[in-house]
Design a protein around this motif. Structure first.
Motif, PDB file in Angstrom:
ATOM      1  N   ALA A   1      35.874  41.218  35.188  1.00  0.00           N
ATOM      2  CA  ALA A   1      35.114  41.440  35.835  1.00  0.00           C
ATOM      3  C   ALA A   1      33.907  40.574  35.166  1.00  0.00           C
ATOM      4  O   ALA A   1      33.208  40.132  35.851  1.00  0.00           O
ATOM      5  CB  ALA A   1      34.736  42.246  37.057  1.00  0.00           C
ATOM      6  N   ASP A   2      33.838  41.381  34.813  1.00  0.00           N
ATOM      7  CA  ASP A   2      32.229  41.274  34.096  1.00  0.00           C
ATOM      8  C   ASP A   2      31.999  39.961  32.674  1.00  0.00           C
ATOM      9  O   ASP A   2      30.782  39.431  33.326  1.00  0.00           O
ATOM     10  CB  ASP A   2      31.299  42.341  32.863  1.00  0.00           C
ATOM     11  CG  ASP A   2      30.072  42.052  32.021  1.00  0.00           C
ATOM     12  OD1 ASP A   2      29.136  41.421  32.699  1.00  0.00           O
ATOM     13  OD2 ASP A   2      29.875  42.188  31.011  1.00  0.00           O
ATOM     14  N   GLU A   3      32.713  40.147  32.176  1.00  0.00           N
ATOM     15  CA  GLU A   3      33.185  38.378  31.917  1.00  0.00           C
ATOM     16  C   GLU A   3      33.466  37.613  32.722  1.00  0.00           C
ATOM     17  O   GLU A   3      33.003  36.022  32.195  1.00  0.00           O
ATOM     18  CB  GLU A   3      34.407  38.812  30.876  1.00  0.00           C
ATOM     19  CG  GLU A   3      34.196  39.769  29.689  1.00  0.00           C
ATOM     20  CD  GLU A   3      35.463  39.824  28.733  1.00  0.00           C
ATOM     21  OE1 GLU A   3      35.905  38.401  28.339  1.00  0.00           O
ATOM     22  OE2 GLU A   3      35.417  40.577  28.155  1.00  0.00           O
TER      23      GLU A   3
ATOM     24  N   PHE B   1      45.481  38.604  36.258  1.00  0.00           N
ATOM     25  CA  PHE B   1      44.339  37.525  36.779  1.00  0.00           C
ATOM     26  C   PHE B   1      44.936  37.093  38.557  1.00  0.00           C
ATOM     27  O   PHE B   1      43.598  37.565  39.221  1.00  0.00           O
ATOM     28  CB  PHE B   1      45.509  36.593  36.837  1.00  0.00           C
ATOM     29  CG  PHE B   1      45.416  35.202  37.388  1.00  0.00           C
ATOM     30  CD1 PHE B   1      45.024  34.339  36.692  1.00  0.00           C
ATOM     31  CD2 PHE B   1      45.579  34.524  38.723  1.00  0.00           C
ATOM     32  CE1 PHE B   1      44.280  32.896  37.106  1.00  0.00           C
ATOM     33  CE2 PHE B   1      44.950  33.601  39.018  1.00  0.00           C
ATOM     34  CZ  PHE B   1      45.064  32.434  38.215  1.00  0.00           C
ATOM     35  N   ALA B   2      45.742  37.851  38.800  1.00  0.00           N
ATOM     36  CA  ALA B   2      45.175  38.506  40.502  1.00  0.00           C
ATOM     37  C   ALA B   2      43.952  39.581  40.988  1.00  0.00           C
ATOM     38  O   ALA B   2      43.605  39.058  41.688  1.00  0.00           O
ATOM     39  CB  ALA B   2      46.713  39.189  41.067  1.00  0.00           C
ATOM     40  N   GLN B   3      43.899  39.968  40.046  1.00  0.00           N
ATOM     41  CA  GLN B   3      43.083  40.822  40.280  1.00  0.00           C
ATOM     42  C   GLN B   3      41.447  40.443  40.552  1.00  0.00           C
ATOM     43  O   GLN B   3      40.207  40.531  41.662  1.00  0.00           O
ATOM     44  CB  GLN B   3      42.583  41.939  39.484  1.00  0.00           C
ATOM     45  CG  GLN B   3      43.795  43.351  39.052  1.00  0.00           C
ATOM     46  CD  GLN B   3      43.086  44.105  38.358  1.00  0.00           C
ATOM     47  OE1 GLN B   3      42.067  44.607  37.951  1.00  0.00           O
ATOM     48  NE2 GLN B   3      44.331  44.375  38.001  1.00  0.00           N
TER      49      GLN B   3
ATOM     50  N   SER C   1      37.758  36.151  42.621  1.00  0.00           N
ATOM     51  CA  SER C   1      35.986  36.051  42.588  1.00  0.00           C
ATOM     52  C   SER C   1      35.703  35.008  42.283  1.00  0.00           C
ATOM     53  O   SER C   1      34.702  34.747  41.814  1.00  0.00           O
ATOM     54  CB  SER C   1      36.048  37.381  41.440  1.00  0.00           C
ATOM     55  OG  SER C   1      36.138  38.552  42.309  1.00  0.00           O
ATOM     56  N   ILE C   2      36.858  33.902  41.847  1.00  0.00           N
ATOM     57  CA  ILE C   2      36.260  32.897  40.809  1.00  0.00           C
ATOM     58  C   ILE C   2      36.461  31.546  42.011  1.00  0.00           C
ATOM     59  O   ILE C   2      37.097  31.217  42.909  1.00  0.00           O
ATOM     60  CB  ILE C   2      38.134  32.526  40.361  1.00  0.00           C
ATOM     61  CG1 ILE C   2      37.911  33.586  38.703  1.00  0.00           C
ATOM     62  CG2 ILE C   2      37.547  30.884  39.532  1.00  0.00           C
ATOM     63  CD1 ILE C   2      38.957  32.572  38.103  1.00  0.00           C
TER      64      ILE C   2
ATOM     65  N   GLU D   1      51.334  31.790  42.742  1.00  0.00           N
ATOM     66  CA  GLU D   1      50.866  33.435  44.075  1.00  0.00           C
ATOM     67  C   GLU D   1      49.538  33.730  43.768  1.00  0.00           C
ATOM     68  O   GLU D   1      49.053  33.736  45.273  1.00  0.00           O
ATOM     69  CB  GLU D   1      51.885  34.055  44.519  1.00  0.00           C
ATOM     70  CG  GLU D   1      51.886  34.759  45.898  1.00  0.00           C
ATOM     71  CD  GLU D   1      52.294  33.519  46.501  1.00  0.00           C
ATOM     72  OE1 GLU D   1      51.741  34.575  47.655  1.00  0.00           O
ATOM     73  OE2 GLU D   1      53.051  32.808  46.760  1.00  0.00           O
ATOM     74  N   ALA D   2      49.445  33.716  43.556  1.00  0.00           N
ATOM     75  CA  ALA D   2      47.989  34.647  42.705  1.00  0.00           C
ATOM     76  C   ALA D   2      47.119  33.873  42.956  1.00  0.00           C
ATOM     77  O   ALA D   2      45.388  33.928  42.861  1.00  0.00           O
ATOM     78  CB  ALA D   2      47.934  35.379  41.484  1.00  0.00           C
ATOM     79  N   GLY D   3      47.077  32.429  42.604  1.00  0.00           N
ATOM     80  CA  GLY D   3      46.123  31.724  42.978  1.00  0.00           C
ATOM     81  C   GLY D   3      45.538  30.355  41.337  1.00  0.00           C
ATOM     82  O   GLY D   3      45.168  29.897  41.786  1.00  0.00           O
ATOM     83  N   ALA D   4      46.410  30.866  40.810  1.00  0.00           N
ATOM     84  CA  ALA D   4      46.453  29.797  39.350  1.00  0.00           C
ATOM     85  C   ALA D   4      47.000  28.464  39.678  1.00  0.00           C
ATOM     86  O   ALA D   4      48.051  28.280  40.300  1.00  0.00           O
ATOM     87  CB  ALA D   4      47.627  30.413  38.474  1.00  0.00           C
ATOM     88  N   ASP D   5      45.648  27.215  39.142  1.00  0.00           N
ATOM     89  CA  ASP D   5      45.651  25.934  39.259  1.00  0.00           C
ATOM     90  C   ASP D   5      47.053  25.682  38.195  1.00  0.00           C
ATOM     91  O   ASP D   5      48.000  24.957  37.730  1.00  0.00           O
ATOM     92  CB  ASP D   5      44.595  25.771  38.940  1.00  0.00           C
ATOM     93  CG  ASP D   5      43.894  25.724  40.176  1.00  0.00           C
ATOM     94  OD1 ASP D   5      44.292  26.279  41.623  1.00  0.00           O
ATOM     95  OD2 ASP D   5      42.457  26.357  40.020  1.00  0.00           O
TER      96      ASP D   5
END
Length: 256
Positions: free
Chosen positions: A168-170, A199-201, A205-206, A229-233
């Motif tokens: 999350a920090d990165e 990635f799902a976590q 936040s993106i 499903e987790a939001g990857a393009d």
């Protein structure tokens, strides 16, 4: 491991600089044809997109494939439906080179990513001189000042920057740059351990206008489906493609 890889890549770049000066490689970069619009090529579509990787070896798995003809492999990826090609140019542990990138760039019309452990401007100029359209910057390998300077330089040279994160920090640091293409690598490059849930976590936040790239931990179509499903393009895939038939394997990943 990440510190060793980054230091080794810098040492090798300094050795190349002995043969081709910073001024000369900068001139080559500025004289290169304009970079392709990788961000448009990778933006969200009806189906997941794939960055297919030319990858001979890795520190975690050792030797993966000979790949005597990287340009031929890239052409197979293009035929199989990839949206971009990633070329490992690190020589010590991944057995790649800038010559691999140049040969791929000569063969395909897709955007090409220089994937390496970039920590100095010389390497960014090298990437553009070799006609890379994208360059990888790994947040964990760089302090924020260096990360920002290399990001700005890459952008000024017309390249798209894939900014890679693993926490999350990165991710916050990547977004502070204004990065539009952000990767979440399931592999911790310090330990080379995998976290398939990362990635799902981080994806929620993106921001919606940032292209989200899931990296590593793909061995079968269900892995791609989970990332989507987790939001990857976009999903970046290397090992699974170089150790199997590249076209049919890629087509199976794109069919999810």
């Amino acid at each position: 491991m990440l510190a060793d890889l980054t230091a080794g890549a810098a040492q090798d770049a300094l050795a190349r600089q002995e043969a081709v000066s910073l001024a000369d490689v900068e001139a080559q970069a500025l004289a290169a044809p304009p970079a392709l619009d990788a961000l448009s090529a990778l933006s969200r579509g009806d189906r997941v997109k794939v960055i297919a990787e030319v990858k001979r070896a890795s520190p975690s798995r050792g030797h993966l494939a000979e790949i005597a003809d990287p340009a031929g492999l890239a052409a197979d990826y293009e035929r199989g439906g990839a949206s971009a090609i990633s070329v490992l140019t690190e020589g010590r542990r991944f057995k790649g080179s800038l010559d691999d990138l140049r040969s791929v760039r000569d063969r395909v019309v897709l955007p090409v990513l220089r994937k390496d452990f970039v920590s100095m401007p010389y390497q960014v100029f090298e990437a553009r001189a070799a006609r890379a359209d994208l360059v990888l910057l790994i947040v964990a390998a760089l302090d924020q000042k260096t990360l920002s300077e290399l990001f700005v330089l890459s952008t000024e040279l017309g390249m798209t920057t894939l900014v890679e994160t693993h926490s999350a920090d990165e991710l916050s640091r990547a977004l502070d740059l204004g990065a539009r293409l952000v990767g979440v690598n399931a592999r911790d490059l310090s330990t080379f351990e995998l976290d398939k849930t990362l990635f799902a976590q981080l994806a929620p936040s993106i921001p919606a206008d940032v292209v989200k790239v899931a990296e590593s931990a793909v061995s079968q179509p269900s892995d791609v489906a989970a990332y989507r499903e987790a939001g990857a393009d976009v999903v970046l895939i290397g090992e699974a493609l170089v150790t199997n038939d590249p076209v049919s394997t890629l087509e199976s990943f794109l069919a999810v």
